[in-house]
Scaffold this motif. Structure first.
Motif, PDB file in Angstrom:
ATOM      1  N   ASP A 282       0.821  -1.213   0.000  1.00 23.90           N
ATOM      2  CA  ASP A 282       0.000   0.000   0.000  1.00 23.90           C
ATOM      3  C   ASP A 282       0.856   1.265   0.000  1.00 23.90           C
ATOM      4  OD1 ASP A 282      -2.724  -1.161   0.169  1.00 23.90           O
ATOM      5  OD2 ASP A 282      -1.926  -2.018   2.004  1.00 23.90           O
ATOM      6  N   ALA A 283       1.925   1.271   0.807  1.00 20.64           N
ATOM      7  CA  ALA A 283       2.797   2.441   0.847  1.00 20.64           C
ATOM      8  C   ALA A 283       3.472   2.652  -0.499  1.00 20.64           C
ATOM      9  CB  ALA A 283       3.838   2.289   1.957  1.00 20.64           C
ATOM     10  N   ALA A 284       3.924   1.573  -1.133  1.00 15.00           N
ATOM     11  CA  ALA A 284       4.574   1.694  -2.436  1.00 15.00           C
ATOM     12  C   ALA A 284       3.579   2.142  -3.501  1.00 15.00           C
ATOM     13  CB  ALA A 284       5.210   0.368  -2.831  1.00 15.00           C
ATOM     14  N   LEU A 285       2.358   1.609  -3.450  1.00 17.96           N
ATOM     15  CA  LEU A 285       1.332   1.978  -4.420  1.00 17.96           C
ATOM     16  C   LEU A 285       1.030   3.477  -4.347  1.00 17.96           C
ATOM     17  CD1 LEU A 285      -2.032   0.149  -5.037  1.00 17.96           C
ATOM     18  CD2 LEU A 285      -2.044   2.540  -4.364  1.00 17.96           C
ATOM     19  N   TRP A 286       0.808   3.978  -3.139  1.00 20.62           N
ATOM     20  CA  TRP A 286       0.454   5.385  -3.007  1.00 20.62           C
ATOM     21  C   TRP A 286       1.656   6.297  -3.247  1.00 20.62           C
ATOM     22  CZ3 TRP A 286      -4.000   7.528  -3.623  1.00 20.62           C
ATOM     23  CH2 TRP A 286      -5.150   6.769  -3.419  1.00 20.62           C
ATOM     24  N   SER A 287       2.853   5.791  -3.056  1.00 18.21           N
ATOM     25  CA  SER A 287       4.033   6.566  -3.421  1.00 18.21           C
ATOM     26  C   SER A 287       4.029   6.854  -4.918  1.00 18.21           C
ATOM     27  CB  SER A 287       5.307   5.800  -3.033  1.00 18.21           C
ATOM     28  OG  SER A 287       6.458   6.473  -3.476  1.00 18.21           O
ATOM     29  N   ARG A 288       3.658   5.865  -5.719  1.00 16.69           N
ATOM     30  CA  ARG A 288       3.607   6.046  -7.168  1.00 16.69           C
ATOM     31  C   ARG A 288       2.476   7.001  -7.561  1.00 16.69           C
ATOM     32  NH1 ARG A 288       4.076   0.482  -6.458  1.00 16.69           N
ATOM     33  NH2 ARG A 288       2.090  -0.102  -7.407  1.00 16.69           N
ATOM     34  N   VAL A 289       1.310   6.835  -6.931  1.00 19.48           N
ATOM     35  CA  VAL A 289       0.146   7.648  -7.290  1.00 19.48           C
ATOM     36  C   VAL A 289       0.337   9.100  -6.846  1.00 19.48           C
ATOM     37  CG1 VAL A 289      -2.329   7.970  -6.865  1.00 19.48           C
ATOM     38  CG2 VAL A 289      -1.420   5.682  -7.294  1.00 19.48           C
ATOM     39  N   LEU A 290       0.791   9.302  -5.625  1.00 20.24           N
ATOM     40  CA  LEU A 290       1.031  10.664  -5.140  1.00 20.24           C
ATOM     41  C   LEU A 290       2.157  11.339  -5.913  1.00 20.24           C
ATOM     42  CD1 LEU A 290       0.735   9.973  -1.310  1.00 20.24           C
ATOM     43  CD2 LEU A 290      -0.812  11.415  -2.646  1.00 20.24           C
ATOM     44  N   GLY A 291       3.195  10.563  -6.244  1.00 14.97           N
ATOM     45  CA  GLY A 291       4.308  11.118  -7.005  1.00 14.97           C
ATOM     46  C   GLY A 291       3.860  11.611  -8.371  1.00 14.97           C
ATOM     47  N   GLN A 292       3.007  10.850  -9.044  1.00 14.05           N
ATOM     48  CA  GLN A 292       2.523  11.261 -10.358  1.00 14.05           C
ATOM     49  C   GLN A 292       1.694  12.539 -10.263  1.00 14.05           C
ATOM     50  OE1 GLN A 292      -0.691  11.417 -11.724  1.00 14.05           O
ATOM     51  NE2 GLN A 292      -0.154  11.579 -13.910  1.00 14.05           N
ATOM     52  N   ALA A 293       0.981  12.698  -9.131  1.00 11.39           N
ATOM     53  CA  ALA A 293       0.124  13.870  -8.956  1.00 11.39           C
ATOM     54  C   ALA A 293       0.907  15.113  -8.544  1.00 11.39           C
ATOM     55  CB  ALA A 293      -0.951  13.577  -7.919  1.00 11.39           C
ATOM     56  N   GLY A 294       2.170  14.924  -8.144  1.00  8.32           N
ATOM     57  CA  GLY A 294       2.990  16.064  -7.769  1.00  8.32           C
ATOM     58  C   GLY A 294       3.038  16.359  -6.285  1.00  8.32           C
ATOM     59  N   ALA A 295       2.561  15.429  -5.444  1.00  9.02           N
ATOM     60  CA  ALA A 295       2.664  15.622  -3.997  1.00  9.02           C
ATOM     61  C   ALA A 295       4.119  15.473  -3.568  1.00  9.02           C
ATOM     62  CB  ALA A 295       1.803  14.598  -3.256  1.00  9.02           C
ATOM     63  N   LEU A 296       4.610  16.413  -2.741  1.00  2.81           N
ATOM     64  CA  LEU A 296       6.019  16.433  -2.372  1.00  2.81           C
ATOM     65  C   LEU A 296       6.214  16.372  -0.870  1.00  2.81           C
ATOM     66  CD1 LEU A 296       7.371  19.238  -4.748  1.00  2.81           C
ATOM     67  CD2 LEU A 296       7.414  16.754  -5.118  1.00  2.81           C
ATOM     68  N   ASN A 297       7.248  15.668  -0.475  1.00  2.24           N
ATOM     69  CA  ASN A 297       7.732  15.699   0.900  1.00  2.24           C
ATOM     70  C   ASN A 297       8.407  17.069   1.092  1.00  2.24           C
ATOM     71  OD1 ASN A 297       9.531  15.562   3.131  1.00  2.24           O
ATOM     72  ND2 ASN A 297       9.662  13.337   2.954  1.00  2.24           N
ATOM     73  N   PRO A 298       7.910  17.904   2.014  1.00  2.00           N
ATOM     74  CA  PRO A 298       8.443  19.267   2.110  1.00  2.00           C
ATOM     75  C   PRO A 298       9.872  19.334   2.641  1.00  2.00           C
ATOM     76  CG  PRO A 298       6.938  18.828   3.915  1.00  2.00           C
ATOM     77  CD  PRO A 298       6.833  17.663   2.981  1.00  2.00           C
ATOM     78  N   VAL A 299      10.357  18.271   3.257  1.00  2.00           N
ATOM     79  CA  VAL A 299      11.723  18.268   3.776  1.00  2.00           C
ATOM     80  C   VAL A 299      12.718  17.975   2.658  1.00  2.00           C
ATOM     81  CG1 VAL A 299      13.337  17.150   5.370  1.00  2.00           C
ATOM     82  CG2 VAL A 299      10.992  17.656   6.108  1.00  2.00           C
ATOM     83  N   THR A 300      12.392  16.986   1.811  1.00  2.00           N
ATOM     84  CA  THR A 300      13.297  16.607   0.722  1.00  2.00           C
ATOM     85  C   THR A 300      12.970  17.337  -0.582  1.00  2.00           C
ATOM     86  OG1 THR A 300      11.862  14.776   0.051  1.00  2.00           O
ATOM     87  CG2 THR A 300      13.565  14.306   1.711  1.00  2.00           C
ATOM     88  N   VAL A 301      11.773  17.942  -0.641  1.00  2.00           N
ATOM     89  CA  VAL A 301      11.244  18.568  -1.870  1.00  2.00           C
ATOM     90  C   VAL A 301      11.310  17.564  -3.021  1.00  2.00           C
ATOM     91  CG1 VAL A 301      11.167  20.712  -3.188  1.00  2.00           C
ATOM     92  CG2 VAL A 301      12.277  20.698  -0.968  1.00  2.00           C
ATOM     93  N   ALA A 302      10.935  16.343  -2.720  1.00  2.00           N
ATOM     94  CA  ALA A 302      10.881  15.250  -3.694  1.00  2.00           C
ATOM     95  C   ALA A 302       9.611  14.447  -3.386  1.00  2.00           C
ATOM     96  CB  ALA A 302      12.124  14.364  -3.564  1.00  2.00           C
ATOM     97  N   PRO A 303       9.174  13.611  -4.311  1.00  2.00           N
ATOM     98  CA  PRO A 303       7.982  12.805  -4.028  1.00  2.00           C
ATOM     99  C   PRO A 303       8.148  11.965  -2.764  1.00  2.00           C
ATOM    100  CG  PRO A 303       8.506  12.714  -6.357  1.00  2.00           C
ATOM    101  CD  PRO A 303       9.659  13.423  -5.691  1.00  2.00           C
ATOM    102  N   PHE A 304       7.043  11.713  -2.097  1.00  2.00           N
ATOM    103  CA  PHE A 304       7.063  10.850  -0.920  1.00  2.00           C
ATOM    104  C   PHE A 304       7.510   9.449  -1.318  1.00  2.00           C
ATOM    105  CE2 PHE A 304       4.049  14.044   0.613  1.00  2.00           C
ATOM    106  CZ  PHE A 304       4.463  14.204   1.933  1.00  2.00           C
ATOM    107  N   GLY A 305       8.502   8.915  -0.603  1.00  2.00           N
ATOM    108  CA  GLY A 305       8.945   7.556  -0.845  1.00  2.00           C
ATOM    109  C   GLY A 305       8.124   6.552  -0.068  1.00  2.00           C
ATOM    110  N   GLU A 306       8.309   5.288  -0.402  1.00  2.00           N
ATOM    111  CA  GLU A 306       7.587   4.202   0.259  1.00  2.00           C
ATOM    112  C   GLU A 306       7.819   4.210   1.763  1.00  2.00           C
ATOM    113  OE1 GLU A 306       7.364  -0.700   0.036  1.00  2.00           O
ATOM    114  OE2 GLU A 306       9.116   0.367  -0.754  1.00  2.00           O
ATOM    115  N   ALA A 307       9.066   4.429   2.201  1.00  2.00           N
ATOM    116  CA  ALA A 307       9.373   4.356   3.629  1.00  2.00           C
ATOM    117  C   ALA A 307       8.647   5.444   4.413  1.00  2.00           C
ATOM    118  CB  ALA A 307      10.882   4.461   3.849  1.00  2.00           C
TER     119      ALA A 307
END
Length: 396
Positions: free
Chosen positions: A57-82
């Motif tokens: 589930d975490a890996a699946l939503w990492s792909r979906v959120l990443g495609q939508a442009g959701a970003l981890n504000p600390v890394t300024v990159a897509p949210f990873g699975e971990a």
């Protein structure tokens, strides 16, 4: 055979050929899987199919959120699975056995459970996710097409085997997959986490309707949001406390009858160890799995739970949680979390050692010794898990 059953057969064939452990064989074969990030006609722009997955589930939503442009504000990159796994609640423990007329089941879950894992990780990502549940096949199809036409992959739920173009799995549970585009020939491109599959419209609808409780459920990202670093840090603190408290609880999860509390968290690990070495009562595993066929099936099921990516993962998901702690340590005020990551790397190795002792082929005379060895490893695991969770609670 379903794709997962075929993979299990390959794992066991490699074990027999090399004499290696279950976890070693599984990791070797996962590493041998061909990359799935090739260019596929019709795949939505920006969507990257999975290469490796620890928690589905975490890996699946990492792909979906990443495609939508959701970003981890600390890394300024897509949210990873971990990070998403940790925000969802990360790790946990549950054990149950049930006796039926023809089979005795053995279920072990090592992720956060039965709390709202998916709901947590989505809420804490800051994204706005639109969900739909309908009994209408036509309405579901229209909503799916609308989201795809807007450029958003859609998460749908149903029979994983049917999604993969295989025969339906009568006894399987619902699984989430991603509809990630349309092939030029008309089929949908479905990412099951084990690769992309071209699925015809009729079969997709059949898979989505296969489980009454999840009939035609779907979700997509409406707005990726704009989370800031202090808010992410607050979400991490909440998630870490939730994880630690669930592991250390003596009363069981909310909504679960009190008498089942002994099956959860560190207390559940100790309960399992007691039942593994109990040779006096009917609840002890030597008696519960006295029958050769029931024992073989239950221990094979146990291996699938510990080795799979739905309810557990490599090292019982402890190494993935270690990655989460290291990433979370970069958020404001959370540096202390990084100091605990090594504990969970070590716990991952210990959980893999336990998984390697599980032997579906052990004979009637060997079962007591095998179960006793598992119990001894669980004693050490429970102590180390309790100490690590206590440190987590202090750090959060």
């Amino acid at each position: 055979m379903t794709q997962h059953q075929q993979f299990e057969a390959r794992v066991r064939e490699r074990m027999a050929r090399t004499g290696g452990s279950y976890t070693a064989a599984r990791r070797h074969l996962v590493g041998d899987e061909p990359p799935s990030d090739l260019v596929h006609p019709g795949l939505l722009p920006g969507y990257a199919p999975a290469r490796t997955v620890s928690q589905h589930d975490a890996a699946l939503w990492s792909r979906v959120l990443g495609q939508a442009g959701a970003l981890n504000p600390v890394t300024v990159a897509p949210f990873g699975e971990a990070m998403l796994a940790g925000l969802g609640g990360g790790i946990g423990f549950m054990v149950f056995t049930f006796e039926y007329r023809d089979v005795t089941t053995a279920t072990v879950v090592t992720r956060f459970h039965p709390g709202p894992y998916r709901e947590n990780l989505l809420a804490r990502s800051g994204a706005e996710v639109r969900t739909l549940t309908t009994t209408s096949r036509g309405r579901a199809r229209t909503a799916l097409d609308t989201a795809l036409e807007a450029g958003r992959p859609v998460v749908v739920r149903g029979d994983r085997a049917l999604f993969a173009g295989e025969e339906p799995d009568e006894y399987g549970e619902s699984a989430d997959v991603v509809v990630a585009g349309r092939h030029p020939d008309g089929a949908f491109l479905v990412d099951t986490g084990t690769g992309l599959h071209e699925v015809e419209e009729e079969r997709l609808a059949e898979a989505r309707a296969a489980r009454a409780a999840d009939k035609h459920w779907q979700a997509h990202v409406e707005d990726p949001g704009s989370l800031d670093a202090p808010t992410l840090a607050a979400h991490v603190r909440t998630a870490v406390r939730e994880t630690a408290e669930a592991l250390l609880s003596t009363g069981g999860p909310a909504g679960v009858p009190a008498h089942f509390g002994k099956n959860f968290g560190v207390r559940g690990m100790r309960t399992w160890a007691e039942r593994l070495r109990d040779t006096r009562t009917r609840k002890g595993w030597p008696a519960l799995f006295d029958d050769d066929e029931r024992r073989a099936r239950a221990l094979a099921q146990l291996q699938r739970f510990l080795g799979g990516d739905e309810w557990s993962g490599p090292g019982a998901l402890r190494p993935l949680y270690a990655r989460f702690l290291r990433e979370a340590a970069a958020a404001p005020g959370l540096a202390a979390l990084g100091e605990l990551a090594g504990r969970y790397d070590a716990l991952g190795r210990d959980w893999d050692a336990l998984a390697d002792v599980v032997d579906p082929d052990c004979g009637h005379e060997q079962r007591v010794a095998v179960f006793a060895r598992m119990a001894g490893l669980l004693d050490g695991l429970a102590d180390a898990e309790e100490a690590a969770a206590t440190a987590l609670l202090r750090s959060a």
